[in-house]
Design an enzyme around this catalytic site. Structure first.
Site, PDB file in Angstrom:
ATOM      1  N   ASP A 175     -67.414 -18.041  61.944  1.00  0.00           N
ATOM      2  CA  ASP A 175     -66.375 -18.267  62.963  1.00  0.00           C
ATOM      3  C   ASP A 175     -66.953 -18.223  64.375  1.00  0.00           C
ATOM      4  O   ASP A 175     -66.267 -17.836  65.322  1.00  0.00           O
ATOM      5  CB  ASP A 175     -65.244 -17.230  62.830  1.00  0.00           C
ATOM      6  CG  ASP A 175     -64.655 -17.184  61.433  1.00  0.00           C
ATOM      7  OD1 ASP A 175     -64.312 -18.255  60.914  1.00  0.00           O
ATOM      8  OD2 ASP A 175     -64.549 -16.090  60.861  1.00  0.00           O
ATOM      9  N   LYS A 226     -69.036 -23.082  65.274  1.00  0.00           N
ATOM     10  CA  LYS A 226     -70.015 -24.092  64.830  1.00  0.00           C
ATOM     11  C   LYS A 226     -69.439 -25.503  64.859  1.00  0.00           C
ATOM     12  O   LYS A 226     -70.156 -26.466  65.102  1.00  0.00           O
ATOM     13  CB  LYS A 226     -70.499 -23.763  63.410  1.00  0.00           C
ATOM     14  CG  LYS A 226     -71.356 -22.515  63.309  1.00  0.00           C
ATOM     15  CD  LYS A 226     -71.907 -22.324  61.905  1.00  0.00           C
ATOM     16  CE  LYS A 226     -70.836 -22.005  60.885  1.00  0.00           C
ATOM     17  NZ  LYS A 226     -70.120 -20.744  61.147  1.00  0.00           N
ATOM     18  N   GLN A 242     -70.362 -20.549  57.145  1.00  0.00           N
ATOM     19  CA  GLN A 242     -70.323 -19.085  57.259  1.00  0.00           C
ATOM     20  C   GLN A 242     -71.299 -18.606  58.353  1.00  0.00           C
ATOM     21  O   GLN A 242     -71.582 -19.325  59.297  1.00  0.00           O
ATOM     22  CB  GLN A 242     -70.621 -18.407  55.911  1.00  0.00           C
ATOM     23  CG  GLN A 242     -69.507 -18.539  54.898  1.00  0.00           C
ATOM     24  CD  GLN A 242     -69.660 -19.744  53.996  1.00  0.00           C
ATOM     25  OE1 GLN A 242     -70.755 -20.135  53.639  1.00  0.00           O
ATOM     26  NE2 GLN A 242     -68.557 -20.335  53.614  1.00  0.00           N
ATOM     27  N   GLY A 285     -64.740 -23.192  57.132  1.00  0.00           N
ATOM     28  CA  GLY A 285     -63.715 -23.869  57.909  1.00  0.00           C
ATOM     29  C   GLY A 285     -64.246 -24.267  59.264  1.00  0.00           C
ATOM     30  O   GLY A 285     -64.687 -23.418  60.041  1.00  0.00           O
TER      31      GLY A 285
END
Length: 430
Positions: free
Chosen positions: A13, A16, A224, A40
């Site tokens: 988070d 990226k 991640q 995500g």
């Protein structure tokens, strides 16, 4: 020209998505090399928001080749839904713009069921998994019982692979009180989806080799963050794959010499989703303020992120394990208005001072941060596109981060908009 690997240098988070999108405009090929749809990435392009989980970020850029490497575990049903969603936003996706490595392992429905069942029954210590079957699929890969993309092309091979997997999984499910897997229904669903997946299948290792020979720029996209790496993260509260930069080579089939620049994405403070140690976590108004200003909710899970001060020890550690050449510092604008800022410069553990996070989980949990304080700034940094646009105190903060993590800032992000970026070093041309 250098091929670039992008890795998260904290717990994920870090922003990226924006940085990868910014770089993908300069790349010819964008390759995902690990993780699954537990990742995500949120991209904002000309006011349109794209939320990607399995697809490489390059798919929203015309004229780019996006590849899903063998280091990824792929839920084929989720992938097709995601393709449909992105197409509905006006993005064209074809076998000429998206390729999937033939040796990519598949996440099947029973992987998610197993993931969720184990997490529900884990009364000792929950891992905080997304429940999407990522871990069980990686387990099957190592156990030599996973079904890979290429297996979808031959009925006999597919049945053999399914039978091998079910010997293991049905015994495991019995112990968890789950019903046995319906073999015929599973095979039928795989046969139904096979043509749609196989149209994207390709020998990605060869595609990338040819791209290198042609002098095309390759961007290797990680998911991640390095502190979730299965070997170098805060185990066992980690993901099920290697996240650090070395995985870019093994996760796509290129040699390590193909990597020219490693860019670590680093948030100007620290966040984490799920369980596990977090030395600088703030359970006060400052933590709430960071979370509110930073809109800290997981793209995949929607879970509220835990927030804390910047931890220079952790980032220095991840920069070392990934061989980071430069960092992209994101969300500096979230720190606007703080009268005083803190940076963790070490830990106190049982009366001793450490300049790294120890490996043992119990020791990690007992580490207490040692802080250095710096003055904050009242002026806004949001949207800054040059050093001249930044308050002097913000520049001092950035320079101190560089000193403490022993790695230079290559890019500085000051808002979710892709153009609100200060470029110090272009990773592709350094």
């Amino acid at each position: 020209m250098a091929n670039v690997v992008v890795v998260g240098a904290q717990w994920g988070d870090e922003g990226k998505g924006k940085i990868v999108d910014w770089l993908s405009e300069r790349a010819d090929v964008v390759a995902r090399f690990q993780g699954g749809h537990n990742a995500g990435h949120t991209l904002v392009i000309d006011g349109t928001v794209y939320k990607l989980h399995a697809l490489p970020s390059g798919v929203v850029r015309g004229g780019k080749l996006s590849v899903i490497g063998n280091g990824v575990v792929l839920d084929p049903w989720h992938l097709l839904k995601e393709i449909d969603t992105i197409r509905a936003q006006g993005v064209e996706i074809t076998p000429e713009t998206l390729m999937i490595a033939e040796n990519t392992p598949l996440i099947l429905p029973f992987h998610g069921e197993l993931d969720r069942a184990r997490e529900a029954q884990n009364a000792v210590a929950k891992i905080g998994t997304t429940g999407r079957g990522i871990g069980p699929a990686y387990e099957d890969k190592v156990g030599r019982r996973v079904i890979r993309v290429a297996d979808l092309g031959d009925d006999a091979t597919l049945e053999l692979r399914v039978d091998r997997a079910l010997v293991h999984h049905n015994a495991l499910r019995a112990g968890l009180g789950l019903e046995a897997i319906d073999r015929d229904a599973l095979i039928a669903s795989l046969r139904e989806i096979a043509p749609e997946i196989l149209r994207y299948a390709a020998p990605v290792w060869k595609v990338l080799q040819d791209a290198r020979r042609q002098g095309r720029r390759i961007l290797f996209e990680g998911a991640q963050g390095s502190l979730l790496d299965i070997d170098f993260g805060t185990y066992p509260y980690v993901t099920s794959s290697n996240v650090i930069s070395g995985q870019a080579a093994t996760g796509t089939g290129v040699g390590p010499g193909a990597i020219g620049f490693v860019l670590g994405i680093v948030k100007a403070y620290t966040t984490r989703v799920g369980e596990g140690p977090f030395p600088t976590e703030l359970l006060d108004e400052d933590g709430d303020r960071l979370g509110t200003r930073g809109h800290e909710f997981g793209t995949t899970t929607g879970r509220k992120r835990r927030c804390g001060w910047f931890d220079a020890c952790l980032v220095r550690q991840t920069c070392a394990t990934s061989g980071v050449n430069g960092i992209a510092l994101t969300k500096l604008d979230v720190l606007d208005g703080f009268e005083t800022l803190k940076i963790c410069v070490g830990y106190e553990l049982d009366g001793q001072r450490l300049d790294f996070l120890p490996t043992a989980a119990d020791a990690q949990a007992r580490c207490r941060p040692i802080y250095e304080e710096m003055p904050g700034w009242s002026a806004s940094t949001e949207g800054a596109r040059s050093w001249a646009d930044l308050p002097a105190e913000a520049i001092k903060y950035v320079r101190r981060v560089e000193e403490l993590i022993e790695c230079p800032v290559a890019m500085l992000s000051t808002s979710p908009e892709r153009e609100d970026t200060i470029l110090v070093t272009d990773p592709f041309t350094r």
